[in-house]
Design a protein around this motif. Structure first.
Motif, PDB file in Angstrom:
ATOM      1  N   VAL A  55       0.844  -1.205   0.000  1.00  0.00           N
ATOM      2  CA  VAL A  55       0.000   0.000   0.000  1.00  0.00           C
ATOM      3  C   VAL A  55       0.876   1.251   0.000  1.00  0.00           C
ATOM      4  N   ILE A  56       1.939   1.242   0.828  1.00  0.00           N
ATOM      5  CA  ILE A  56       2.869   2.368   0.862  1.00  0.00           C
ATOM      6  C   ILE A  56       3.470   2.611  -0.523  1.00  0.00           C
ATOM      7  N   HIS A  57       3.870   1.531  -1.186  1.00  0.00           N
ATOM      8  CA  HIS A  57       4.485   1.641  -2.502  1.00  0.00           C
ATOM      9  C   HIS A  57       3.509   2.239  -3.516  1.00  0.00           C
ATOM     10  N   GLU A  58       2.250   1.807  -3.486  1.00  0.00           N
ATOM     11  CA  GLU A  58       1.263   2.324  -4.435  1.00  0.00           C
ATOM     12  C   GLU A  58       0.957   3.797  -4.177  1.00  0.00           C
ATOM     13  N   LEU A  59       0.872   4.183  -2.924  1.00  0.00           N
ATOM     14  CA  LEU A  59       0.610   5.585  -2.594  1.00  0.00           C
ATOM     15  C   LEU A  59       1.752   6.482  -3.077  1.00  0.00           C
ATOM     16  N   GLU A  60       2.991   6.062  -2.811  1.00  0.00           N
ATOM     17  CA  GLU A  60       4.125   6.873  -3.232  1.00  0.00           C
ATOM     18  C   GLU A  60       4.254   6.895  -4.751  1.00  0.00           C
ATOM     19  N   ALA A  61       3.811   5.824  -5.425  1.00  0.00           N
ATOM     20  CA  ALA A  61       3.806   5.829  -6.892  1.00  0.00           C
ATOM     21  C   ALA A  61       2.839   6.888  -7.412  1.00  0.00           C
ATOM     22  N   ALA A  96      15.577  10.357  -7.474  1.00  0.00           N
ATOM     23  CA  ALA A  96      15.062   9.253  -6.676  1.00  0.00           C
ATOM     24  C   ALA A  96      14.103   9.795  -5.621  1.00  0.00           C
ATOM     25  N   TRP A  97      13.075   9.020  -5.311  1.00  0.00           N
ATOM     26  CA  TRP A  97      12.074   9.479  -4.354  1.00  0.00           C
ATOM     27  C   TRP A  97      12.689   9.714  -2.976  1.00  0.00           C
TER      28      TRP A  97
END
Length: 384
Positions: free
Chosen positions: A10-16, A36-37
């Motif tokens: 979920v964290i990865h999708e939000l930051e994407a 880079a993020w």
């Protein structure tokens, strides 16, 4: 995020979603992110944009619940946990399968929060001698073995007050041999009062818990990059400063960078002079077109002694008195932005403007911003 630890997916999708919004206005961001993020999420003074990493922020928010448990804050939920679930030291509690997943995820943060928890000990002691941190040298559990601790007649339930009474004024010799650091850590003399749990963010830096303090502790120290103050300043034009920020990192997709990405790059030439592939140095300060633009802009804002190489520009930005006038800072950001925009218009849209028109647009944006800033300052409102 303040209730439980979000799954990493979920964290990865939000930051994407955040990345796509920042770099591509919601479109597919593959291959289009300039930095880079992790660098984007650094504080502004460290060269980032000050965004929060969601995983760290999530942990800082949930740490508030763990802090309430450790300090036994007066609430029905905390009282119920200690009455029905917990006993002994919070660090020794082992989660059981029947316990709710939310509670188990909160307890899973103990290893990450533990280095920042410090107990100030008084005579009305509730601090455990073995597992709690009540000395500058750290918890006893990190210094000596439990067998050595137990050999002196102590258990995990022994309070600091009981240990001090039993040991008197000196540590047991076996402990001093195992942990010589204890020779520099005299036993405390108990004073009147109740034990207090504090958040330790560094040597002699004890404070009450806040989510912001926890987040800063989890994030750690970041270096200070001096040029950021000359990029982000009161009264800046955000889109101009953003372009300058990317350029200061050397991450605009100029031809020299594109050539490094592709094994067989196409024939490329500067959009202005057509002589060589562009780079940050050539595009902004070496091309005949941009030299002419800079000459006229510098004359307009009376900017003298201006460097003509990108490396020297960044060095001057880092100096405390590099660019003292707001007009000069606006001129630098606006010129970089409009040169970059003109370059892209020529390559991708087939549109071009002569240098005089580019200079007029730059000077017009500076004049309008300075006028707005003067009006806003005169009205007593803070400049943005």
């Amino acid at each position: 995020m303040s209730i439980f630890i979000l799954p990493s997916g979920v964290i990865h999708e939000l930051e994407a979603i955040f990345r796509r919004f920042l770099w591509t206005q919601g479109e597919d961001d593959r291959g289009k992110c300039r930095l880079a993020w992790a660098d984007v999420c650094k504080p502004i003074y460290s060269g980032g944009l000050g965004f929060k990493r969601l995983a760290l922020w999530n942990r800082a928010l949930v740490s508030k619940h763990l802090w309430d448990i450790i300090t036994r804050r007066e609430s029905v939920w905390v009282d119920w946990l200690w009455a029905m679930r917990f006993s002994g030291s919070i660090w020794e509690i082992k989660p059981k399968p029947p316990w709710p997943w939310v509670l188990r995820s909160i307890l899973a943060l103990r290893d990450q929060i533990r280095p920042f928890i410090f107990s100030q000990v008084y005579d009305r002691c509730t601090t455990y001698a073995w597992s709690d941190c009540w000395m500058d040298a750290g918890a006893l559990s990190t210094l000596i073995s439990y067998r050595s601790f137990q050999a002196q007649g102590f258990t995990k339930g022994t309070l600091v007050r009981d240990l001090i009474v039993a040991c008197g004024n000196s540590w047991p010799n076996a402990w001093l041999q195992s942990a010589p650091v204890l020779t520099q850590q005299p036993l405390l003399s108990l004073q009147q009062g109740v034990d207090v749990v504090r958040w330790s963010s560094g040597p002699n830096a004890l404070a009450d818990f806040t989510v912001r303090l926890a987040w800063q502790s989890f994030e750690g120290a970041n270096p200070i990059i001096p040029w950021t103050k000359s990029v982000w300043f009161k009264g800046c034009i955000p889109k101009h400063s953003f372009c300058l920020w990317v350029a200061c990192h050397g991450r605009l997709p100029t031809h020299d960078r594109i050539a490094c990405w592709k094994h067989d790059p196409p024939d490329m030439g500067c959009a202005f002079c057509k002589l060589i592939p562009d780079s940050h140095s050539h595009l902004f300060f070496e091309c005949t077109f941009t030299i002419e633009v800079w000459r006229k802009v510098k004359h307009h804002v009376e900017l003298y002694g201006f460097p003509e190489r990108w490396v020297e520009i960044c060095a001057k930005l880092s100096q405390p008195r590099g660019f003292r006038k707001m007009e000069h800072l606006l001129a630098l950001a606006a010129t970089v932005y409009h040169i970059w925009r003109e370059r892209n218009n020529r390559i991708f849209k087939g549109l071009s403007k002569p240098s005089n028109q580019v200079v007029n647009v730059i000077c017009d944006s500076i004049i309008k911003r300075m006028a707005w800033s003067a009006i806003d300052h005169g009205a007593g409102n803070p400049k943005v």
